[in-house]
Scaffold this motif. Structure first.
Motif, mmCIF file in Angstrom:
data_model
loop_
_atom_site.group_PDB
_atom_site.id
_atom_site.type_symbol
_atom_site.label_atom_id
_atom_site.label_comp_id
_atom_site.label_asym_id
_atom_site.label_seq_id
_atom_site.Cartn_x
_atom_site.Cartn_y
_atom_site.Cartn_z
ATOM 1 N N PRO A 129 0.762 -1.120 -0.019
ATOM 2 C CA PRO A 129 0.188 -0.007 0.120
ATOM 3 C C PRO A 129 1.136 1.136 0.051
ATOM 4 O O PRO A 129 2.067 0.999 0.310
ATOM 5 C CB PRO A 129 -0.724 -0.151 1.275
ATOM 6 N N CYS A 130 0.141 2.385 -0.320
ATOM 7 C CA CYS A 130 0.966 3.689 -0.133
ATOM 8 C C CYS A 130 0.029 4.815 -0.256
ATOM 9 O O CYS A 130 -1.144 4.665 -0.663
ATOM 10 C CB CYS A 130 2.007 3.971 -1.087
ATOM 11 N N HIS A 131 0.337 5.963 0.292
ATOM 12 C CA HIS A 131 -0.250 7.097 0.373
ATOM 13 C C HIS A 131 0.622 8.142 -0.396
ATOM 14 O O HIS A 131 1.261 8.844 0.347
ATOM 15 C CB HIS A 131 -0.792 7.596 1.775
ATOM 16 N N PRO A 132 0.653 8.428 -1.664
ATOM 17 C CA PRO A 132 1.694 9.222 -2.357
ATOM 18 C C PRO A 132 1.582 10.656 -1.859
ATOM 19 O O PRO A 132 2.520 11.392 -1.884
ATOM 20 C CB PRO A 132 1.443 9.198 -3.936
ATOM 21 N N SER A 133 0.421 11.175 -1.435
ATOM 22 C CA SER A 133 0.404 12.561 -1.083
ATOM 23 C C SER A 133 0.898 12.821 0.204
ATOM 24 O O SER A 133 1.220 13.798 0.465
ATOM 25 C CB SER A 133 -1.180 12.886 -0.968
ATOM 26 N N ASP A 134 1.570 11.711 1.084
ATOM 27 C CA ASP A 134 2.132 11.888 2.289
ATOM 28 C C ASP A 134 3.565 12.542 1.739
ATOM 29 O O ASP A 134 4.135 13.248 2.616
ATOM 30 C CB ASP A 134 2.565 10.552 2.896
ATOM 31 N N LEU A 135 3.736 12.460 0.550
ATOM 32 C CA LEU A 135 5.216 12.926 0.081
ATOM 33 C C LEU A 135 5.314 14.298 -0.438
ATOM 34 O O LEU A 135 6.373 14.886 -0.791
ATOM 35 C CB LEU A 135 6.112 11.717 -0.817
ATOM 36 N N ILE A 136 4.230 14.764 -0.839
ATOM 37 C CA ILE A 136 4.114 15.956 -1.802
ATOM 38 C C ILE A 136 4.293 17.253 -1.031
ATOM 39 O O ILE A 136 4.401 18.286 -1.638
ATOM 40 C CB ILE A 136 2.786 16.077 -2.494
ATOM 41 N N ALA A 137 4.292 17.141 0.097
ATOM 42 C CA ALA A 137 4.446 18.301 1.072
ATOM 43 C C ALA A 137 5.875 18.827 0.947
ATOM 44 O O ALA A 137 6.195 20.004 1.292
ATOM 45 C CB ALA A 137 3.878 18.186 2.543
ATOM 46 N N ALA A 138 6.947 17.923 0.752
ATOM 47 C CA ALA A 138 8.091 18.335 0.526
ATOM 48 C C ALA A 138 8.604 18.960 -0.850
ATOM 49 O O ALA A 138 9.059 20.015 -0.649
ATOM 50 C CB ALA A 138 8.913 16.996 0.442
ATOM 51 N N PRO A 139 7.959 18.718 -1.799
ATOM 52 C CA PRO A 139 8.253 19.663 -3.271
ATOM 53 C C PRO A 139 7.232 20.854 -2.641
ATOM 54 O O PRO A 139 8.140 21.911 -3.340
ATOM 55 C CB PRO A 139 7.819 18.739 -4.240
ATOM 56 N N LEU A 140 6.383 20.867 -2.225
ATOM 57 C CA LEU A 140 5.791 21.997 -1.923
ATOM 58 C C LEU A 140 6.472 23.132 -1.029
ATOM 59 O O LEU A 140 6.600 24.323 -1.400
ATOM 60 C CB LEU A 140 4.323 21.970 -1.214
ATOM 61 N N ALA A 141 7.095 22.586 -0.118
ATOM 62 C CA ALA A 141 7.844 23.275 0.817
ATOM 63 C C ALA A 141 9.035 23.903 -0.119
ATOM 64 O O ALA A 141 9.497 25.235 0.238
ATOM 65 C CB ALA A 141 8.376 22.663 2.182
ATOM 66 N N LEU A 142 9.767 23.106 -0.573
ATOM 67 C CA LEU A 142 11.034 23.711 -1.349
ATOM 68 C C LEU A 142 10.393 24.563 -2.653
ATOM 69 O O LEU A 142 11.232 25.623 -2.840
ATOM 70 C CB LEU A 142 11.701 22.504 -2.216
ATOM 71 N N CYS A 143 9.306 24.265 -3.320
ATOM 72 C CA CYS A 143 8.845 25.214 -4.358
ATOM 73 C C CYS A 143 8.450 26.792 -3.715
ATOM 74 O O CYS A 143 8.949 27.685 -4.363
ATOM 75 C CB CYS A 143 7.679 24.608 -5.095
ATOM 76 N N GLU A 144 8.112 26.643 -2.526
ATOM 77 C CA GLU A 144 7.576 27.765 -1.832
ATOM 78 C C GLU A 144 9.040 28.790 -1.243
ATOM 79 O O GLU A 144 9.169 29.823 -1.968
ATOM 80 C CB GLU A 144 6.899 27.782 -0.535
ATOM 81 N N SER A 145 9.951 28.024 -0.838
ATOM 82 C CA SER A 145 11.116 28.504 -0.183
ATOM 83 C C SER A 145 12.148 28.871 -1.545
ATOM 84 O O SER A 145 12.823 29.942 -1.214
ATOM 85 C CB SER A 145 11.910 27.521 0.602
ATOM 86 N N GLU A 146 11.990 28.258 -2.762
ATOM 87 C CA GLU A 146 12.621 28.759 -3.980
ATOM 88 C C GLU A 146 12.168 29.673 -4.644
ATOM 89 O O GLU A 146 12.886 30.135 -5.865
ATOM 90 C CB GLU A 146 13.147 27.429 -4.665
ATOM 91 N N GLY A 147 10.900 29.771 -4.631
ATOM 92 C CA GLY A 147 9.926 30.868 -5.349
ATOM 93 C C GLY A 147 9.768 30.231 -6.651
ATOM 94 O O GLY A 147 9.458 30.866 -7.551
ATOM 95 N N LEU A 148 9.332 29.034 -6.639
ATOM 96 C CA LEU A 148 8.754 28.311 -7.923
ATOM 97 C C LEU A 148 7.427 28.495 -8.203
ATOM 98 O O LEU A 148 6.632 29.031 -7.314
ATOM 99 C CB LEU A 148 9.512 26.826 -7.795
#
Length: 499
Positions: free
Chosen positions: A131-150
């Motif tokens: 099993p997996c919950h892929p949305s468990d992982l997407i907060a990481a790119p979100l935080a990086l996109c915000e901090s990098e101004g993407l």
């Protein structure tokens, strides 16, 4: 002129044979192409324009569902404990935590937001070998996109990459790490740095290192979802997401990790080969992990195969709960009328959801993984929503006699149909001796019976209306569903912050 006999060597053909032999020898003795390199090169090469319109739309819908889950998850006790802890730890940054609006570094923000998405066990679900919950992982790119101004497009690309690799990892085990007593967060640690690394535009070599850094630190035993459950049940996967963000940042600065962490010496595949399941060693289909990786708008992206949850409970509970609710409604059955509720499911569902601890849950974490509790609450209350997992309801002893009427049994016939279907049959026997059965193979939210944007909006408002207000929920829906047009993500965090 010398006559040529049949025994005379053909020099040209002999040279060709020698060349072919040399190539075979070199191939046999040359280092094999490690899977982490193949994955990293694919992720680096994939561009937003390579994504299919269907995959982009799915990514937006999963973000819509995930942020709704996060708004509701922010109100859970464990989310509040974590926020208090990280506030006390101090530190500043340019990444934002949902609801509170706390500013912190992208690693902590990835963890806090990822945990909020997961906290209610209401987010997406994919189940093949594991099993997996892929949305468990997407907060990481979100935080990086915000901090990098993407941009929103950068977030969508990284999101689709997270889903692709996470879901593929959960397909290739034979039978899967869950059956050997390990949790799928073990696999998430291999996927999260790929998505995070792509958000940071790392080189293939840097993503390889990020995978090695992250996965080296995360092998998670199944104890977190076995027996009596704790706050760690909803935390181990977001922690893998956090490690993905931190590992990608470390790799960008030159920190290295083992490239052979998947299929090399003493990597994932090698370690699990020592484990026996029903007399057979664990195996992984490494070729399937990287076969036909999508690379154009005409490709099929795995995100389209992922499902959502219509109930805030463990995934394999959805089919039996749906079956029971249909039976109760059709025959107008009252709780006092019931003598027995027989639930036939696949073996792993019986093991996860029907062990002795699940008949006396004393926490939300155990209750939402307890089939007896979910069935009893659904029968008595006529619904299973976040309200059914408040402490006073979980500890209500009036549900115990109903839970004891639930008999969970494994059905070998159903086992053969999984994972293509999630079959369950519920038979309710009433006090007058009558029996009523309903079978459900595909629960609501499965890609074959998907939740629409309007249905997600109802769930979203139910979870977030009291947190940020119904008007703000509507504005947030509009922003998320057009996030591909956003140059930056500041507006998203303004709308996810409670006023």
């Amino acid at each position: 002129m010398i006559a040529r006999s049949e025994d005379t060597p053909d020099i040209a053909r002999s040279g060709a044979d020698c060349g072919g032999l040399l190539q075979r020898i070199m191939a046999e003795h040359s280092p094999k192409r490690l899977l982490s390199h193949i994955i990293a090169e694919w992720a680096c090469a994939l561009k937003y324009d390579d994504l299919s319109p269907a995959a982009i739309e799915a990514a937006k819908l999963f973000w819509f569902d995930s942020i709704g889950c996060a708004l509701g998850g922010s109100q859970q006790d464990d989310a509040r404990i974590l926020l208090k802890h990280y506030r006390a730890m101090g530190g500043n940054g340019n990444a934002t935590a949902f609801v509170s609006g706390v500013k912190t570094n992208p690693v902590d923000a990835a963890f806090l937001n990822g945990h909020m998405i997961r906290a209610m066990d209401y987010n997406d679900i994919y189940w093949k070998a594991d099993p997996c919950h892929p949305s468990d992982l997407i907060a990481a790119p979100l935080a990086l996109c915000e901090s990098e101004g993407l941009s929103g497009k950068d977030l969508i690309l990284s999101t689709i990459i997270a889903y692709e690799i996470e879901m593929r990892l959960c397909e290739i085990g034979r039978p899967g790490v869950r059956e050997y007593g390990w949790h799928h967060a073990t696999l998430s640690a291999f996927a999260s740095p790929v998505a995070a690394g792509r958000a940071l535009s790392l080189t293939p070599e840097q993503i390889v290192s990020a995978i090695g850094i992250s996965a080296s630190r995360t092998f998670c035993p199944g104890a977190v979802t076995a027996g009596k459950l704790t706050n760690m049940k909803n935390t181990v996967d977001p922690w893998a997401g956090r490690m993905g963000a931190e590992s990608a940042l470390l790799a960008r600065d030159g920190f290295s990790g083992p490239e052979h962490i998947i299929d090399g010496k003493e990597g994932l595949f090698a370690v699990f080969k020592h484990v026996q399941y029903k007399g057979q060693p664990a195996t992984f289909d490494g070729k399937a992990l990287v076969a036909d990786l999508p690379n154009s708008p005409k490709s099929h992206y795995r995100i389209l195969d992922c499902g959502m949850k219509s109930f805030p409970i463990e995934a394999l509970s959805h089919a039996p709960l749906t079956a029971m609710m249909k039976t109760v409604k059709e025959h107008k059955i009252q709780a006092n009328d019931v003598k027995e509720i027989k639930v036939e499911v696949i073996a792993r569902a019986a093991d996860i959801l029907g062990d002795p601890h699940k008949y006396r849950p004393d926490s939300k974490e155990t209750a939402d993984h307890s089939l007896p509790y979910c069935m009893a609450a659904g029968l008595v209350d006529g619904m299973v929503t976040p309200l059914q997992f408040k402490e006073e309801r979980v500890l209500d002893k009036a549900l115990i006699p109903i839970m004891d009427k639930v008999k969970v049994v494994a059905n070998e016939e159903f086992e053969a149909l999984f994972p293509k279907f999630q079959p369950s049959r519920v038979t309710i026997t009433t006090n007058d001796g009558k029996s009523h059965s309903t079978r459900v193979d595909v629960p609501k939210g499965d890609p074959r019976d998907p939740m629409t944007e309007d249905e997600i909006a109802v769930k979203f408002t139910a979870l977030g209306g009291d947190v940020i207000g119904k008007d703000q929920c509507q504005k947030l829906q509009k922003f998320i569903m057009s996030i591909d047009t956003a140059d930056k993500l500041d507006g998203l965090f303004e709308l996810t912050t409670a006023r």
